[in-house]
Scaffold this motif. Structure first.
Motif, short mmCIF file in Angstrom:
data_model
loop_
_atom_site.label_atom_id
_atom_site.label_comp_id
_atom_site.label_asym_id
_atom_site.label_seq_id
_atom_site.Cartn_x
_atom_site.Cartn_y
_atom_site.Cartn_z
N LYS A 182 -43.06 -141.04 25.00
CA LYS A 182 -43.68 -140.14 24.23
C LYS A 182 -43.60 -140.61 22.66
O LYS A 182 -44.54 -140.26 21.79
CB LYS A 182 -42.90 -138.81 24.38
CG LYS A 182 -43.46 -138.14 25.58
CD LYS A 182 -42.75 -136.73 25.99
CE LYS A 182 -43.35 -136.25 27.27
NZ LYS A 182 -42.76 -134.62 27.49
N SER A 183 -42.23 -141.10 22.09
CA SER A 183 -42.29 -141.35 20.79
C SER A 183 -43.54 -142.64 20.53
O SER A 183 -43.96 -142.64 19.31
CB SER A 183 -40.72 -142.07 20.59
OG SER A 183 -40.78 -142.54 19.49
N VAL A 184 -43.59 -143.50 21.44
CA VAL A 184 -44.32 -144.59 21.34
C VAL A 184 -45.92 -143.93 21.11
O VAL A 184 -46.57 -144.37 20.40
CB VAL A 184 -44.56 -145.58 22.37
CG1 VAL A 184 -45.88 -146.57 22.33
CG2 VAL A 184 -43.14 -146.48 22.29
N THR A 185 -46.19 -142.91 22.08
CA THR A 185 -47.42 -142.39 22.11
C THR A 185 -47.60 -141.33 20.67
O THR A 185 -48.92 -141.62 20.03
CB THR A 185 -47.61 -141.36 23.27
OG1 THR A 185 -47.25 -142.07 24.32
CG2 THR A 185 -48.99 -140.63 23.08
N TYR A 186 -46.68 -140.82 20.10
CA TYR A 186 -46.62 -140.25 18.85
C TYR A 186 -46.99 -141.14 17.66
O TYR A 186 -48.01 -140.92 16.92
CB TYR A 186 -45.19 -139.58 18.44
CG TYR A 186 -45.19 -139.20 17.08
CD1 TYR A 186 -45.88 -137.88 16.65
CD2 TYR A 186 -44.63 -139.88 16.05
CE1 TYR A 186 -45.89 -137.56 15.57
CE2 TYR A 186 -44.46 -139.43 14.86
CZ TYR A 186 -44.92 -138.03 14.46
OH TYR A 186 -44.97 -137.52 13.24
N PHE A 187 -46.37 -142.33 17.55
CA PHE A 187 -46.77 -143.24 16.59
C PHE A 187 -47.97 -143.94 16.71
O PHE A 187 -48.83 -144.14 15.71
CB PHE A 187 -45.78 -144.45 16.66
CG PHE A 187 -44.37 -144.06 15.91
CD1 PHE A 187 -44.19 -143.76 14.55
CD2 PHE A 187 -43.07 -143.79 16.79
CE1 PHE A 187 -42.91 -143.37 13.94
CE2 PHE A 187 -42.28 -143.43 16.19
CZ PHE A 187 -41.97 -143.35 14.85
N MET A 188 -48.50 -144.26 17.87
CA MET A 188 -49.93 -144.74 18.42
C MET A 188 -50.86 -143.53 17.75
O MET A 188 -51.97 -143.76 17.26
CB MET A 188 -50.19 -145.00 19.76
CG MET A 188 -49.48 -146.32 19.99
SD MET A 188 -49.96 -147.11 21.54
CE MET A 188 -49.34 -145.85 22.78
#
Length: 419
Positions: A182-188
């Motif tokens: 989810k952290s990766v999704t947030y930055f993307m």
């Protein structure tokens, strides 16, 4: 100076005096020709200079127009290239984001599987195993022993608790993996939002012309080129986001494989122990049933022997009662013959026979009494053994009910399956 002349003129006019201006200067003919030639040369020079300036102006204007057009075309080209780059990177990020979202959904499915496993172990397996242990505490007498069934049940309880700890730890790792995804999704998402805004700006810039309305000149002091990040850094940033997402996806896939192994291993261990406990139960039930059957045979034999011993005691009593009659007869005969007179009171053969009969009767009666006492003692021991066997049969019946009926019926509802 002019003011002073006016003052003086006013003063002279009051005095009725007329001031005559001095005559203009006089030039020679030669000066006139020289002046005319000078003016002509200056005019020609100015004309030539004007032609050169005009030519230079045309050249500069054409060059400036060409450069401006070339720069604008180059800028338009770079804007279009930039728009293509942004769209390409955005598409790549969206693809990677879609894979991340799919992986998050898959991980959540695995988390539900783990939660189902934990719930099943807590509500079903652990409860049933605990109930079996508690039920077997209801065994009585010698059957309340630490047998193989108890050892296997305790081992099963330990395996269940160990599987719960392992699955709980796996669930926490899954939560952490989902958090990283989810952290990766947030930055993307932030990167996509920024790229979307930039695409809007560049699309708007691409349709602007020099003749467009609402154009304005900037007269401020702050530089308009605020960019301080290089194009290489920009590309590296997007590349890092995609690589990080790819790394987390690979990590999540490996974790799902690891989770499959953990669940399968836990299932296999629990299932093996389930069969081990059931086999121990069956073996113990066979042992108890065998012992119970043997005791039932022994009980029947003891009851039979007790009945025979009772009949034997009755016969011995009857026999002793009859022997007492013979003893009384012999004693009476001896008593009667003891009243013989004189020389008739001799030890004749009758006396000897009666004496011998009395001794033999006393010896036989004593022997019969000893056998009678032994028979009575044997009957008491047989009855005591019968009671003990009946108590043992009750113990075995209770143990069979606990193990075969209560525990095995409970364990039929024990369900281990791969979630």
């Amino acid at each position: 100076m002019a003011k002073n002349l006016e003052i003086k003129s006013d003063q002279l006019s009051h005095e009725h005096i007329v001031i005559v201006r001095p005559p203009p200067p006089r030039y020679t003919l030669n000066e006139w020709h020289l002046n005319h030639q000078h003016r002509e040369r200056c005019c020609l020079d100015q004309q030539k200079l004007a032609e050169l300036v005009t030519q230079e102006a045309d050249r500069v204007r054409e060059e400036v127009e060409e450069r401006i057009k070339s720069n604008k075309d180059e800028t338009d080209k770079q804007i279009e290239n930039r728009r293509i780059d942004i769209e390409f990177n955005a598409v790549e990020i969206q693809k990677q984001r879609k894979d991340v979202c799919i992986e998050i959904d898959d991980l959540k499915t695995y988390m539900e599987r783990i939660k189902d496993c934990l719930a099943s172990l807590q509500r079903n397996a652990k409860v049933i195993c605990g109930k079996c242990i508690i039920l077997r505490e209801g065994r009585i007498g010698i059957d309340l022993c630490e047998d193989d069934v108890e050892h296997e049940l305790k081992a099963e309880l330990n395996i269940i608790e160990g599987s719960q700890k392992m699955l709980q730890s796996t669930l926490e790792e899954a939560n952490e993996q989902v958090r990283r995804l989810k952290s990766v999704t947030y930055f993307m998402d932030r990167d996509l939002e920024d790229k979307g805004n930039v695409a809007k700006i560049d699309n708007h810039n691409s349709i602007l012309k020099e003749t467009s309305l609402n154009l304005s000149m900037y007269h401020g002091f702050t530089p308009l080129n605020q960019g301080f990040i290089t194009n290489e850094e920009w590309e590296e940033f997007t590349k890092n986001n995609i690589e990080k997402a790819s790394k987390e996806i690979n990590s999540a896939r490996q974790f799902r494989t690891y989770t499959d192994i953990i669940i399968r291993q836990a299932f296999q261990d629990l299932w093996n122990q389930y069969h081990a406990v059931n086999n121990a139960f069956k073996q113990r039930i066979r042992e108890i049933r065998k012992a119970k059957n043997k005791m039932e045979v022994q009980h029947s034999e003891v009851v039979r022997q007790a009945n025979e011993m009772t009949r034997t005691i009755t016969e011995l009593e009857k026999c002793m009662s009859e022997k007492e009659g013979f003893m009384a007869l012999a004693h009476t005969r001896l008593g009667n013959r003891a009243q013989r007179p004189g020389m008739e009171l001799c030890k004749d053969l009758v006396e000897i026979a009666l004496t011998h009969e009395t001794v033999e009767l006393r010896r036989n009666l004593s022997k019969t009494q000893e056998v009678f006492a032994e028979a009575q003692a044997s009957l008491r021991y047989l009855l005591k053994t019968q009671i003990q066997l009946e108590e043992d049969l009750n113990v075995k019946t209770n143990s069979l009910k606990i193990d075969e009926v209560d525990c095995m019926t409970l364990r039929e509802s024990l369900d281990y399956h791969a979630y």
